[in-house]
Design a protein around this motif. Structure first.
Motif, PDB file in Angstrom:
ATOM      1  N   GLN A  44       0.858  -1.112  -0.274  1.00  0.00           N
ATOM      2  CA  GLN A  44      -0.296   0.439   0.145  1.00  0.00           C
ATOM      3  C   GLN A  44       1.257   1.186  -0.105  1.00  0.00           C
ATOM      4  O   GLN A  44       0.458   2.463  -0.144  1.00  0.00           O
ATOM      5  CB  GLN A  44      -1.590  -0.513   1.119  1.00  0.00           C
ATOM      6  CG  GLN A  44      -2.397  -1.086   0.443  1.00  0.00           C
ATOM      7  CD  GLN A  44      -3.182  -1.295   2.416  1.00  0.00           C
ATOM      8  OE1 GLN A  44      -2.064  -0.393   3.599  1.00  0.00           O
ATOM      9  NE2 GLN A  44      -3.530  -1.542   1.917  1.00  0.00           N
ATOM     10  N   LEU A  45       1.797   0.982   0.508  1.00  0.00           N
ATOM     11  CA  LEU A  45       2.428   2.267   0.759  1.00  0.00           C
ATOM     12  C   LEU A  45       3.582   2.559  -0.509  1.00  0.00           C
ATOM     13  O   LEU A  45       3.758   3.685  -0.918  1.00  0.00           O
ATOM     14  CB  LEU A  45       3.770   2.051   2.015  1.00  0.00           C
ATOM     15  CG  LEU A  45       4.639   3.199   2.496  1.00  0.00           C
ATOM     16  CD1 LEU A  45       4.281   4.802   2.409  1.00  0.00           C
ATOM     17  CD2 LEU A  45       5.725   2.919   3.332  1.00  0.00           C
ATOM     18  N   ARG A  46       4.134   1.760  -1.104  1.00  0.00           N
ATOM     19  CA  ARG A  46       4.681   1.480  -2.324  1.00  0.00           C
ATOM     20  C   ARG A  46       3.092   1.957  -2.941  1.00  0.00           C
ATOM     21  O   ARG A  46       4.324   3.093  -4.092  1.00  0.00           O
ATOM     22  CB  ARG A  46       5.070   0.386  -2.635  1.00  0.00           C
ATOM     23  CG  ARG A  46       5.729   0.007  -4.685  1.00  0.00           C
ATOM     24  CD  ARG A  46       6.377  -1.209  -4.363  1.00  0.00           C
ATOM     25  NE  ARG A  46       6.958  -0.944  -5.525  1.00  0.00           N
ATOM     26  CZ  ARG A  46       7.218  -1.376  -6.743  1.00  0.00           C
ATOM     27  NH1 ARG A  46       5.705  -1.080  -7.201  1.00  0.00           N
ATOM     28  NH2 ARG A  46       7.687  -1.311  -7.650  1.00  0.00           N
ATOM     29  N   ALA A  47       2.343   2.167  -3.749  1.00  0.00           N
ATOM     30  CA  ALA A  47       1.023   2.594  -4.527  1.00  0.00           C
ATOM     31  C   ALA A  47       1.343   4.038  -3.957  1.00  0.00           C
ATOM     32  O   ALA A  47       1.102   4.678  -4.849  1.00  0.00           O
ATOM     33  CB  ALA A  47       0.719   2.154  -4.203  1.00  0.00           C
ATOM     34  N   LEU A  48       0.795   4.758  -3.074  1.00  0.00           N
ATOM     35  CA  LEU A  48       0.837   5.727  -2.686  1.00  0.00           C
ATOM     36  C   LEU A  48       2.496   6.049  -3.133  1.00  0.00           C
ATOM     37  O   LEU A  48       2.079   7.654  -3.704  1.00  0.00           O
ATOM     38  CB  LEU A  48       0.909   5.728  -0.876  1.00  0.00           C
ATOM     39  CG  LEU A  48      -0.770   5.320  -0.669  1.00  0.00           C
ATOM     40  CD1 LEU A  48      -0.536   5.226   0.873  1.00  0.00           C
ATOM     41  CD2 LEU A  48      -1.727   6.424  -0.867  1.00  0.00           C
ATOM     42  N   LEU A  49       3.617   5.532  -2.852  1.00  0.00           N
ATOM     43  CA  LEU A  49       4.620   6.397  -3.168  1.00  0.00           C
ATOM     44  C   LEU A  49       4.347   6.850  -4.777  1.00  0.00           C
ATOM     45  O   LEU A  49       5.176   8.157  -5.431  1.00  0.00           O
ATOM     46  CB  LEU A  49       5.999   5.810  -2.398  1.00  0.00           C
ATOM     47  CG  LEU A  49       6.100   5.977  -0.740  1.00  0.00           C
ATOM     48  CD1 LEU A  49       7.050   5.472  -1.009  1.00  0.00           C
ATOM     49  CD2 LEU A  49       6.941   7.260  -0.620  1.00  0.00           C
ATOM     50  N   LEU A  50       3.975   5.260  -5.814  1.00  0.00           N
ATOM     51  CA  LEU A  50       4.172   5.861  -6.766  1.00  0.00           C
ATOM     52  C   LEU A  50       3.254   6.774  -7.866  1.00  0.00           C
ATOM     53  O   LEU A  50       3.287   7.312  -8.458  1.00  0.00           O
ATOM     54  CB  LEU A  50       4.198   4.626  -7.435  1.00  0.00           C
ATOM     55  CG  LEU A  50       5.132   3.489  -7.082  1.00  0.00           C
ATOM     56  CD1 LEU A  50       4.799   1.869  -7.669  1.00  0.00           C
ATOM     57  CD2 LEU A  50       6.753   3.702  -8.147  1.00  0.00           C
ATOM     58  N   ALA A  51       2.429   6.648  -6.864  1.00  0.00           N
ATOM     59  CA  ALA A  51       0.960   7.561  -7.461  1.00  0.00           C
ATOM     60  C   ALA A  51       1.694   9.002  -6.952  1.00  0.00           C
ATOM     61  O   ALA A  51       0.870   9.520  -8.037  1.00  0.00           O
ATOM     62  CB  ALA A  51      -0.230   7.353  -6.148  1.00  0.00           C
ATOM     63  N   GLY A  52       1.870   8.852  -6.541  1.00  0.00           N
ATOM     64  CA  GLY A  52       2.643  10.257  -5.770  1.00  0.00           C
ATOM     65  C   GLY A  52       3.413  10.842  -7.085  1.00  0.00           C
ATOM     66  O   GLY A  52       4.083  12.110  -7.102  1.00  0.00           O
ATOM     67  N   ALA A  53       4.642  10.436  -6.791  1.00  0.00           N
ATOM     68  CA  ALA A  53       5.602  10.471  -7.549  1.00  0.00           C
ATOM     69  C   ALA A  53       5.056  10.631  -9.093  1.00  0.00           C
ATOM     70  O   ALA A  53       5.340  11.475 -10.095  1.00  0.00           O
ATOM     71  CB  ALA A  53       6.440   9.215  -7.986  1.00  0.00           C
ATOM     72  N   ALA A  54       3.797  10.145  -9.657  1.00  0.00           N
ATOM     73  CA  ALA A  54       3.205  10.280 -11.511  1.00  0.00           C
ATOM     74  C   ALA A  54       2.579  11.936 -10.669  1.00  0.00           C
ATOM     75  O   ALA A  54       2.558  11.978 -12.361  1.00  0.00           O
ATOM     76  CB  ALA A  54       2.655   9.070 -12.022  1.00  0.00           C
ATOM     77  N   SER A  55       3.101  11.769 -10.211  1.00  0.00           N
ATOM     78  CA  SER A  55       1.491  13.237  -9.435  1.00  0.00           C
ATOM     79  C   SER A  55       2.033  14.099 -10.567  1.00  0.00           C
ATOM     80  O   SER A  55       3.186  14.390 -10.238  1.00  0.00           O
ATOM     81  CB  SER A  55       0.394  13.352  -8.601  1.00  0.00           C
ATOM     82  OG  SER A  55       1.935  13.785  -7.392  1.00  0.00           O
TER      83      SER A  55
END
Length: 78
Positions: A44-55
């Motif tokens: 879940q943390l990885r998904a949030l970090l990837l979403a943040g990096a892609a935003s």
């Protein structure tokens, strides 16, 4: 709760048994459930970090940003 049977080499079974004793788990199942929960949290943390990096980029997180954030937290507390 459902049951799942897994096969482990003796070395992993011994490791789990040691962890149960050293870390105070009641059973090997409790230890394995904790490992699975931690893996879920990591994913879940990885998904949030990837979403943040892609935003899209936003305003920089400078001292003013953190002062504003602290103020909002204080106002929410009451």
């Amino acid at each position: 709760m459902t049951t799942m049977n897994i096969s482990l080499p003796d070395s992993l079974k011994s490791f789990i048994d040691d962890q149960v004793i050293e870390r105070g788990y009641g059973t090997s199942s409790e230890y394995v459930r904790e490992l699975v929960r931690r893996d879920q949290q990591r994913q879940q943390l990885r998904a949030l970090l990837l979403a943040g990096a892609a935003s899209a980029p936003t305003a920089p997180a400078d001292a003013d940003y953190f002062d504003s954030l602290r103020g909002r937290v204080r106002n929410q507390r009451g």
